[in-house]
Write an enzyme that holds these catalytic residues in place. Structure first.
Site, PDB file in Angstrom:
ATOM      1  N   SER A  94       0.808  -1.224   0.000  1.00 14.43           N
ATOM      2  CA  SER A  94       0.000   0.000   0.000  1.00 14.43           C
ATOM      3  C   SER A  94       0.840   1.271   0.000  1.00 14.43           C
ATOM      4  CB  SER A  94      -1.019  -0.039   1.144  1.00 14.43           C
ATOM      5  OG  SER A  94      -0.431  -0.020   2.401  1.00 14.43           O
ATOM      6  N   ASP A 106       8.888   6.023 -10.882  1.00 12.62           N
ATOM      7  CA  ASP A 106       8.370   6.679 -12.085  1.00 12.62           C
ATOM      8  C   ASP A 106       9.013   8.040 -12.325  1.00 12.62           C
ATOM      9  OD1 ASP A 106       6.772   4.510 -12.440  1.00 12.62           O
ATOM     10  OD2 ASP A 106       4.861   5.554 -12.253  1.00 12.62           O
ATOM     11  N   LYS A 163      -1.142  -3.831  -3.257  1.00 14.74           N
ATOM     12  CA  LYS A 163      -2.336  -3.258  -2.640  1.00 14.74           C
ATOM     13  C   LYS A 163      -2.547  -1.860  -3.219  1.00 14.74           C
ATOM     14  CE  LYS A 163      -3.813  -6.319   0.268  1.00 14.74           C
ATOM     15  NZ  LYS A 163      -3.483  -7.400  -0.632  1.00 14.74           N
TER      16      LYS A 163
END
Length: 433
Positions: A319, A330, A344
């Site tokens: 998560s 990214d 998650k």
């Protein structure tokens, strides 16, 4: 949706077996009196919450108004019958993470701002593929971690009672208890059953540990983030500031076995590492087959350091850990080293109901800056270093003093990678001069 400092949690499968909580949400005594007169009021309250907030606007392809009529047309003699109907109603959504909690269960999910927790220190959830009760991750230095519980362990029995068909609320009710008492868990790991007798305790958790490490790559700052609690950001800021003052050449951020936590905490910490760019976007209700973007969180040009960074992850990184590592990956701010993370990608709102019970509702999915949906898949590391179950048990259970040393295979690879990053950055600086 506005991402606030309370009430929003990540990894909707997760239930921490400690005392947690929701703040900023009121429970109304007037509603309690109303409930005594009509259990149907509570059923309708739950229906209305789902109708307004649930992430899937098709309601699992149900005629949701018809569901309301079905359950309000029934007769209820007491609140237990109403609770049973609410659970049946929510089960129709096919989402094990949108769940109802009776007053006692809801007390088990209360935010404790002091940071002191009571329990065994694991996060559990229903695996989305197998529907088995699964350990997301043990919290470091808690009874569960010390007993030898590992991420991805399947809990087959609690005190001898089978968990087949059991939801997370039922499991929590069996596992929780008074500090000093014990609970027995039967764990399935690599097709072998193991027994763990664990004594419950009060736990004080400091989410951040850090140190300098003299390595072949130079003087590095090592930061271990155990979970994304309300005070994790403050402790992370202190760690980076202190290590910057010690002139470290780069950082290793260890998110292994970090089961996640608060959404705002992951964003807050990402901003300490990233100067510009998107951190995460949350996308809410599905309408006409598309998710509408509700919120995009971005960096605020206040990063505390721009030095080379490597992030360590494993199957216990879930998560909020995946939001942070996905943002760093990214934005090309860090190299991710380790194994595939848990997967998650859901956001829940946890709210009280008028009779003192509560519910958790999946209200959004989150996406990385490159619009990756990592739910059920996780983050793929840039440099994969898999550990066998035997290696993980040896490192995390039997030889914990080897964690974050060159005898820790994933850390050793991180040192190798960051050494190259430091050298490359030095060469770039020399070329500019």
């Amino acid at each position: 949706m506005v991402i606030t400092r309370s009430g929003l949690v990540l990894g909707a499968t997760a239930v921490t077996l400690t005392t947690i909580a929701v703040t900023g949400l009121g429970i109304h005594s007037q509603g309690q009196a109303l409930f005594k007169e009509s259990p149907k009021e509570l059923i309708d309250e739950v229906w209305q919450v789902i109708n307004r907030q649930y992430v899937d606007g098709t309601f699992n392809k149900l005629d949701w108004p018809a569901v309301r009529r079905e359950y309000l047309n029934k007769s209820y003699s007491d609140k237990q019958q109403a609770y049973k109907s609410i659970r049946e109603m929510l089960k129709k959504l096919g989402d094990p993470y949108t769940r109802f909690m009776d007053p006692e269960e809801f007390k088990n999910l209360q935010v404790d701002t002091s940071g002191e927790l009571t329990g065994i220190g694991i996060q559990i959830g229903l695996d989305e593929k197998t529907k088995k009760l699964t350990v997301i991750a043990p919290i470091e230095d808690t009874p569960a971690a010390k007993a030898g519980i590992l991420a991805k362990d399947v809990i087959t029995k609690i005190n001898g009672k089978s968990t087949e068909g059991m939801d997370t609320n039922q499991a929590v009710s069996l596992i929780r208890g008074t500090a000093g008492t014990a609970v027995n868990l039967t764990i399935l790991r690599n097709a072998q059953e193991k027994q763990f007798n664990i004594t419950r305790a009060k736990i004080e958790i400091h989410p951040v540990e850090y140190s300098q490490k003299q390595t072949p790559a130079g003087n590095l700052g090592y930061i271990r983030l155990k979970q994304f609690s309300a005070n994790a950001g403050k402790e992370m800021q202190q760690a980076i500031t202190n290590l910057e003052n010690k002139q470290v050449a780069g950082y290793v951020l260890d998110l292994r076995n970090n089961p996640g936590g608060l959404l705002f905490s992951s964003v807050e910490i990402a901003r300490m590492w990233i100067s510009n760019g998107t951190i995460v976007s949350t996308k809410g209700r599905l309408t006409n087959g598309r998710f509408a973007e509700e919120q995009r969180e971005v960096a605020n040009a206040r990063a505390l350091t721009n030095k080379p960074l490597v992030v360590l992850v494993d199957k216990g990184s879930a998560s909020a850990s995946e939001i942070l590592s996905g943002a760093l990956q990214d934005n090309k701010r860090a190299v991710i080293v380790g194994s595939q993370t848990f997967g998650k990608g859901l956001v829940q709102s946890v709210r009280p109901l008028d009779d003192g019970s509560g519910m958790a509702v999946t209200i959004a999915k989150y996406y990385t800056p490159n619009n990756r949906d990592i739910n059920k898949h996780g983050i793929d590391p840039d440099v994969k270093v898999e550990l066998t179950t035997a290696q993980r048990e040896q490192l995390w259970l039997k030889q914990r003093d080897k964690i974050a040393t060159l005898q820790d295979p994933q850390f050793a690879k991180a040192v190798e990678v960051i050494g190259k990053e430091i050298a490359q950055k030095g060469n770039s600086r020399a070329e500019k001069n």
